[in-house]
Design a protein around this motif. Structure first.
Motif, PDB file in Angstrom:
ATOM      1  N   LYS A   1      -9.967  -5.525   2.336  1.00 41.75           N
ATOM      2  CA  LYS A   1      -8.668  -5.134   2.895  1.00 41.75           C
ATOM      3  C   LYS A   1      -7.587  -5.601   1.931  1.00 41.75           C
ATOM      4  N   ILE A   2      -6.432  -4.974   2.047  1.00 38.88           N
ATOM      5  CA  ILE A   2      -5.310  -5.338   1.187  1.00 38.88           C
ATOM      6  C   ILE A   2      -4.544  -6.461   1.874  1.00 38.88           C
TER       7      ILE A   2
ATOM      8  N   GLY B   1      -1.394  -9.346   2.236  1.00 33.38           N
ATOM      9  CA  GLY B   1       0.061  -9.228   2.255  1.00 33.38           C
ATOM     10  C   GLY B   1       0.691  -9.217   0.876  1.00 33.38           C
ATOM     11  N   ASP B   2       0.050  -9.881  -0.085  1.00 31.85           N
ATOM     12  CA  ASP B   2       0.610  -9.928  -1.448  1.00 31.85           C
ATOM     13  C   ASP B   2       0.086  -8.781  -2.320  1.00 31.85           C
ATOM     14  N   GLY B   3      -0.656  -7.854  -1.722  1.00 28.26           N
ATOM     15  CA  GLY B   3      -1.135  -6.692  -2.451  1.00 28.26           C
ATOM     16  C   GLY B   3      -2.498  -6.866  -3.110  1.00 28.26           C
ATOM     17  N   THR B   4      -3.056  -8.083  -3.064  1.00 24.99           N
ATOM     18  CA  THR B   4      -4.380  -8.300  -3.641  1.00 24.99           C
ATOM     19  C   THR B   4      -5.442  -7.841  -2.645  1.00 24.99           C
ATOM     20  N   LEU B   5      -6.652  -7.679  -3.130  1.00 22.94           N
ATOM     21  CA  LEU B   5      -7.756  -7.296  -2.268  1.00 22.94           C
ATOM     22  C   LEU B   5      -8.494  -8.528  -1.787  1.00 22.94           C
TER      23      LEU B   5
ATOM     24  N   LEU C   1     -11.678   0.983  -0.858  1.00 22.36           N
ATOM     25  CA  LEU C   1     -11.338  -0.294  -1.511  1.00 22.36           C
ATOM     26  C   LEU C   1     -12.540  -0.913  -2.212  1.00 22.36           C
TER      27      LEU C   1
END
Length: 100
Positions: A32-33, A35-39, A71
């Motif tokens: 999942k992505i 909050g900071d855009g990382t996986l 993803l």
């Protein structure tokens, strides 16, 4: 292929499955992505469910739910020594280099 697994990671997964009495090993991988855009990745032994994508890699059935499929696509799972004596599973997206 949706996901690849290094020989070292496959060996460790099979060993863990045998120790846990999970035969044959069915490994669920999710992403999942954050909050900071990382996986953020997760994995664990599970059962295949309707709608899962499934692929056999090195004797391990890997299942991925529809929500994680895009993803996870192109991900490589490895088992590396991040510090002396500290081994961990790491997920690497195509084009990335794993951090030790």
């Amino acid at each position: 292929m949706m996901i690849t697994i290094s020989p070292k990671a496959a060996e460790r997964i099979r060993q863990s499955a045998a120790e846990s009495g999970v035969e044959p090993p069915v490994l669920r991988v999710a992403a999942k992505i954050a909050g900071d855009g990382t996986l953020d990745y997760g994995m664990g032994f599970d059962q295949s469910r309707s709608g899962d994508a499934s692929v056999e890699v090195d004797g391990i059935q890997v299942v991925v739910a529809e929500a994680s499929r895009e993803l996870v696509s192109g991900t490589h799972l490895d088992f590396v020594e991040v510090e002396p004596g500290d081994f961990r599973f790491v997920f690497v997206q195509a084009g990335e280099t794993p951090e030790p």
